[in-house]
Write a protein that holds these residues in place. Structure first.
Motif, mmCIF file in Angstrom:
data_model
loop_
_atom_site.group_PDB
_atom_site.id
_atom_site.type_symbol
_atom_site.label_atom_id
_atom_site.label_comp_id
_atom_site.label_asym_id
_atom_site.label_seq_id
_atom_site.Cartn_x
_atom_site.Cartn_y
_atom_site.Cartn_z
ATOM 1 N N VAL A 182 -14.446 2.302 -5.049
ATOM 2 C CA VAL A 182 -14.054 3.453 -4.237
ATOM 3 C C VAL A 182 -15.104 4.541 -4.452
ATOM 4 O O VAL A 182 -15.309 4.991 -5.583
ATOM 5 N N TRP B 78 -13.388 -0.276 -0.783
ATOM 6 C CA TRP B 78 -12.326 0.442 -0.078
ATOM 7 C C TRP B 78 -12.807 1.840 0.284
ATOM 8 O O TRP B 78 -13.355 2.549 -0.567
ATOM 9 N N ASP C 271 -8.768 5.743 2.805
ATOM 10 C CA ASP C 271 -7.773 4.726 3.156
ATOM 11 C C ASP C 271 -6.638 4.737 2.129
ATOM 12 O O ASP C 271 -6.665 4.008 1.141
ATOM 13 N N LEU C 272 -5.610 5.531 2.383
ATOM 14 C CA LEU C 272 -4.501 5.641 1.448
ATOM 15 C C LEU C 272 -3.518 4.481 1.571
ATOM 16 O O LEU C 272 -2.522 4.431 0.848
ATOM 17 N N SER D 238 -3.770 1.568 -3.787
ATOM 18 C CA SER D 238 -2.827 2.682 -3.671
ATOM 19 C C SER D 238 -1.418 2.280 -4.080
ATOM 20 O O SER D 238 -0.525 3.131 -4.173
ATOM 21 N N ASP E 119 -7.031 11.641 -2.206
ATOM 22 C CA ASP E 119 -7.793 10.543 -1.613
ATOM 23 C C ASP E 119 -7.477 9.272 -2.396
ATOM 24 O O ASP E 119 -6.680 9.290 -3.341
ATOM 25 N N LEU E 120 -8.089 8.163 -1.999
ATOM 26 C CA LEU E 120 -7.772 6.890 -2.637
ATOM 27 C C LEU E 120 -8.188 6.873 -4.100
ATOM 28 O O LEU E 120 -7.505 6.268 -4.931
ATOM 29 N N ARG F 256 -5.438 8.682 -5.931
ATOM 30 C CA ARG F 256 -4.200 7.910 -5.819
ATOM 31 C C ARG F 256 -4.249 6.662 -6.694
ATOM 32 O O ARG F 256 -3.285 6.348 -7.405
#
Length: 224
Positions: A41, A92, A96-97, A102, A131-132, A135
């Motif tokens: 990420v 990822w 993109d949650l 996530s 954000d991802l 999270r």
């Protein structure tokens, strides 16, 4: 998944906007060399840092080519210093949650945030999940998996120190990006690899990135 097939359980590697993209590259190379699967990420802010420190534009549509160029670059900026197999990497988008990391039901060994900016530290400590990256870190903490945070900032103010203590209390391991010199560093890559190695030590991932202390004074200056 077929019967007898081993479920993929990656290390999530989050790259935030702090200076220190060579640390992230060294950690990623070592994880892949150890045969570990990686979920990557890359935050929006880190793309600016990566561009500034390496000249590489990290693009979602061409992430594999951009990652290969990044990991091939040495800490001194020289291209094609390393060769890395990217077959174990899944990427990822940070926005993109709904991505796999996530959710707590997504299988992962843990997460390494390297480098971690003070903004990232605050977001994870406060559970903001903006954000991802944040999270995924919150998920790792709630699932009691390993979270290693390689904070890169100087000096540290009281607010950030309190956030780091909160992360420690929550079960994370805080690894300041502070190179040591007893390992006999002779090149900038050695200093980067020492920090990356300490991150991997905290995660329990084997590596040979630096010379370990053996209780002998002068060992770092000894020629092997």
């Amino acid at each position: 998944m077929n019967a007898g097939e081993t479920q993929r359980a990656p290390w999530i590697v989050g790259v935030s906007g702090a200076s220190g993209t060579p640390y992230a590259a060294a950690v990623l190379r070592a994880l892949l060399a150890a045969g570990e699967a990686v979920d990557l990420v890359v935050s929006r802010a880190s793309r600016l840092t990566l561009l500034d420190e390496t000249g590489i534009s990290f693009r979602d549509a061409h992430w594999r080519d951009d990652l290969r160029e990044w990991l091939a670059r040495g800490a001194d900026g020289k291209p094609d210093a390393f060769r890395t197999d990217l077959d174990g990497v899944r990427y990822w988008n940070a926005g993109d949650l709904a991505a796999g990391p996530s959710s707590g039901s997504y299988p992962a060994k843990g997460m390494l945030i390297v480098p971690a900016s003070t903004a990232c530290v605050a977001g994870v400590a406060l559970g903001l999940s903006k954000d991802l990256l944040q999270r995924a870190a919150s998920v790792v903490l709630k699932e009691r998996r390993r979270l290693v945070v390689a904070v890169r900032e100087a000096p540290l103010n009281g607010q950030t120190l309190r956030h780091l203590v909160a992360l420690d209390d929550a079960g994370a391991t805080v690894v300041p990006a502070s190179p040591a010199f007893y390992a006999g560093a002779t090149h900038i890559q050695d200093l980067v690899d020492f920090v990356a190695g300490r991150v991997l030590d905290a995660a329990g991932v084997p590596h040979t990135l630096y010379r370990r202390w053996e209780g002998e004074l002068g060992g770092g200056s000894r020629d092997d």
